[in-house]
Motif scaffolding. Sequence first.
Motif, PDB file in Angstrom:
ATOM      1  N   UNK A 647       0.817  -1.212   0.000  1.00  0.00           N
ATOM      2  CA  UNK A 647       0.000   0.000   0.000  1.00  0.00           C
ATOM      3  C   UNK A 647       0.852   1.263   0.000  1.00  0.00           C
ATOM      4  N   UNK A 648       2.136   1.101   0.231  1.00  0.00           N
ATOM      5  CA  UNK A 648       3.033   2.249   0.199  1.00  0.00           C
ATOM      6  C   UNK A 648       4.374   1.809  -0.376  1.00  0.00           C
ATOM      7  N   UNK A 649       4.943   2.663  -1.235  1.00  0.00           N
ATOM      8  CA  UNK A 649       6.269   2.430  -1.804  1.00  0.00           C
ATOM      9  C   UNK A 649       7.058   3.727  -1.676  1.00  0.00           C
ATOM     10  N   UNK A 650       8.377   3.619  -1.672  1.00  0.00           N
ATOM     11  CA  UNK A 650       9.187   4.830  -1.510  1.00  0.00           C
ATOM     12  C   UNK A 650      10.537   4.664  -2.201  1.00  0.00           C
ATOM     13  N   UNK A 651      11.174   5.787  -2.448  1.00  0.00           N
ATOM     14  CA  UNK A 651      12.547   5.820  -2.939  1.00  0.00           C
ATOM     15  C   UNK A 651      13.267   6.945  -2.214  1.00  0.00           C
ATOM     16  N   UNK A 652      14.513   6.690  -1.833  1.00  0.00           N
ATOM     17  CA  UNK A 652      15.348   7.672  -1.141  1.00  0.00           C
ATOM     18  C   UNK A 652      16.678   7.775  -1.879  1.00  0.00           C
ATOM     19  N   UNK A 653      17.141   8.992  -2.103  1.00  0.00           N
ATOM     20  CA  UNK A 653      18.444   9.221  -2.725  1.00  0.00           C
ATOM     21  C   UNK A 653      19.214  10.242  -1.888  1.00  0.00           C
ATOM     22  N   UNK A 654      20.438   9.870  -1.502  1.00  0.00           N
ATOM     23  CA  UNK A 654      21.349  10.790  -0.810  1.00  0.00           C
ATOM     24  C   UNK A 654      22.617  10.866  -1.664  1.00  0.00           C
ATOM     25  N   UNK A 655      22.722  11.866  -2.529  1.00  0.00           N
ATOM     26  CA  UNK A 655      23.864  11.934  -3.452  1.00  0.00           C
ATOM     27  C   UNK A 655      25.160  12.344  -2.749  1.00  0.00           C
ATOM     28  N   UNK A 656      26.265  11.828  -3.258  1.00  0.00           N
ATOM     29  CA  UNK A 656      27.619  12.251  -2.897  1.00  0.00           C
ATOM     30  C   UNK A 656      27.917  12.198  -1.406  1.00  0.00           C
ATOM     31  N   UNK A 657      27.451  11.119  -0.775  1.00  0.00           N
ATOM     32  CA  UNK A 657      27.886  10.859   0.594  1.00  0.00           C
ATOM     33  C   UNK A 657      29.326  10.358   0.507  1.00  0.00           C
ATOM     34  N   UNK A 658      30.181  10.888   1.349  1.00  0.00           N
ATOM     35  CA  UNK A 658      31.600  10.586   1.201  1.00  0.00           C
ATOM     36  C   UNK A 658      32.087   9.425   2.023  1.00  0.00           C
ATOM     37  N   UNK A 659      31.195   8.643   2.605  1.00  0.00           N
ATOM     38  CA  UNK A 659      31.616   7.548   3.477  1.00  0.00           C
ATOM     39  C   UNK A 659      31.446   6.226   2.759  1.00  0.00           C
TER      40      UNK A 659
END
Length: 688
Positions: A647-659
């Motif tokens: 019933x719920x979908x998601x996408x997460x993007x965190x660009x250019x994390x340096x770790x």
Amino acid sequence: MVQRKTKKKKAQLPFRLNILFFIVFLLFSVLVLQLGVVQILNGEEFQEEIDKTVKENTEIPVPRGRMYDRNHNLIVGNKPLYSITYTPAKGVTAEKRLKVAEKLSRFISMPKEDGEYGVTERNKKEYWYLNHTEEAKNLLSDKEVEKMDTSKEYNTILKRIKKDKIDGFTDKQLEVMAIKKEMDQAMTLTPHVIKNENVTPEEFAKVSEHLDMLDGINATTDWDRVKPYGKTFSNFIGSITSQSQGILAEKENYYLSRGYKRNDRVGKSGLEEQYESLLRGRKEKIQYTTNNDGKVIDSEVVVEGQRGKDLVLTVNMKLQKKVNKILREELKAGIQKYPYKNRYMNDALAVVMNPQTGELLAVAGQHYNRETNEFEKAGLKALYAAHEPGSAIKGATVLSGYESGVIDIGTTFYDAPIKIAGTPEKSSYSQLGLINDVNALKRSSNVYMFYIAMRMGGDFNYERNESLNFDPSAFQEIRNYFSQFGLGVSTGVDFPYESVGYEGPNPKAGNLLDFAIGQYDTYTTLQLAQYVSTIANDGYRVQPHFLKSVRTPVPHEEDLGPVYKSVNTQVLNKITMEDKYLNRVQEGFRRVYQEVHGTAYSHFADKPYNPAGKTGTAENDIYEDGKKIMEAENHTLVGYAPYNKPEVAFAVVVPQAGVVLNQHPTSKNIGERILDSYFELKKENKSE
């Protein structure tokens, strides 16, 4: 004899008089006849000419429709404003407008910007001309006047007015010019706003009391947009033009052909622009009657105005606020924990949607401004900023392998570093040994995806440090499969603009391997959300949308009217892959979240809402002055819940994390908190 002569004269005199009377009679008869013709045959026509009037229509703008979230919380409304307008009659001269402006300046003050009233040099010259007409006309010789038309004569005079003539105007005179400048923009019988920002009650009252001496001026009410949630979701709401801006210049023909006036306010960005035709409403149409002097002698409302239709959006503002907060807190935590390594990590983006209907529940983004040390809203980047997603797209890679026939359910490969002649070694984050398709997803094996890519490229017999048999058409084949999930193509979202990402330009074998693990082409956060929704929704790709329904406006501002239109689920396509293969990928996604060694297990294993999804990490090289200074990573996460009935979908993007992977799993923290928040709010709604 004398007597006979006298009698004869007497007899002749009446005869002559009779002739004279007869002639006069004929003349009077002709005159009476002519008067009769005029009165009887042409009298009505001539009387109409004497009493001639003109009927003309004008349209009065109405407030725009409001916007609500899915729970009917007001997102955008209208705030009434005092407004001073000018509606010119026909043939009003510049001299008359100036006199009205001078009178009006006694009752209102015009706004200043940087100490100026916004008048131009030409405005000043026109003002001087009207106050020194004879002196101005002497700037041209009689011979020059004979060769010029009126327009050229006027413009030449303005050019010859010297600067010293227009220096030293008082603030009051400049204010009059500012008022007249606005009045000059008005079109005949069309109200034009002179001032509608910061009109005080005192100004409104004074103008209202003196309307009889202010020809064409009216004190009325205008409106402005008000957003109860402040900046939350404001970028998606968008904005409208001001009265002075009117319709957008680049779309002038479009709007004019649809009945707009040049000074109409229109949506210029976001949902205000997308749904302009619904939000604009129906203008009130007034018919004015004017006499030969151009004065209005009567007016009548011929079409009642109706404000724009109201929009109910799919977004949940409570969830939207929570997602913004989560992004801000997790981005801050990542930067603070590793300030040097994460010095290029400035954004965190998220999209939350219903995978079955395409309803967008929250679309958010946060940007950390390192100059001000403050966070800024960046939700639009979820639609237009494309990044390499890394392993998050491996579900599409495995399904491409199934459909192309290069692997089947249960196919195994040995996960060890791959070495192609003349290229650097490629591997998974660790050597995973013999691994099958479903566990390749669970443990995020790069090598398994490399074998799929090599086989789709034509090489089924990989040998270490040997060249590959390679067919570049494999790039397009994989892209065709990916497009069925919404990767690399438009999602169809109801918004003025979205990016479709970027296709890598160099079709060589090594890049195909990178492509298979999400480190070549780029995609937006919205595309990733549509991709994982397609997998969750048993292969049906639905169109994401912000609009849920349209409501007919009602008189009571606090009420929602009846449904005018509902937005139904729009299925864009069904992926051309067998259900058994899709079920296999869904199982792999479940293991990622719920089984030991799954790459998201530590965050989701004990969740009651039965989640599934895929993690992703893509390497980015950071350059300064042409030199590589460090490697950064895009951290991504896609998911849905519950696994058995999403019933719920998601996408997460965190660009250019340096770790490096798992040192600070910002994307996983964000995804976990988003799903937690969704189901907490759902529980709250049930208990209310």
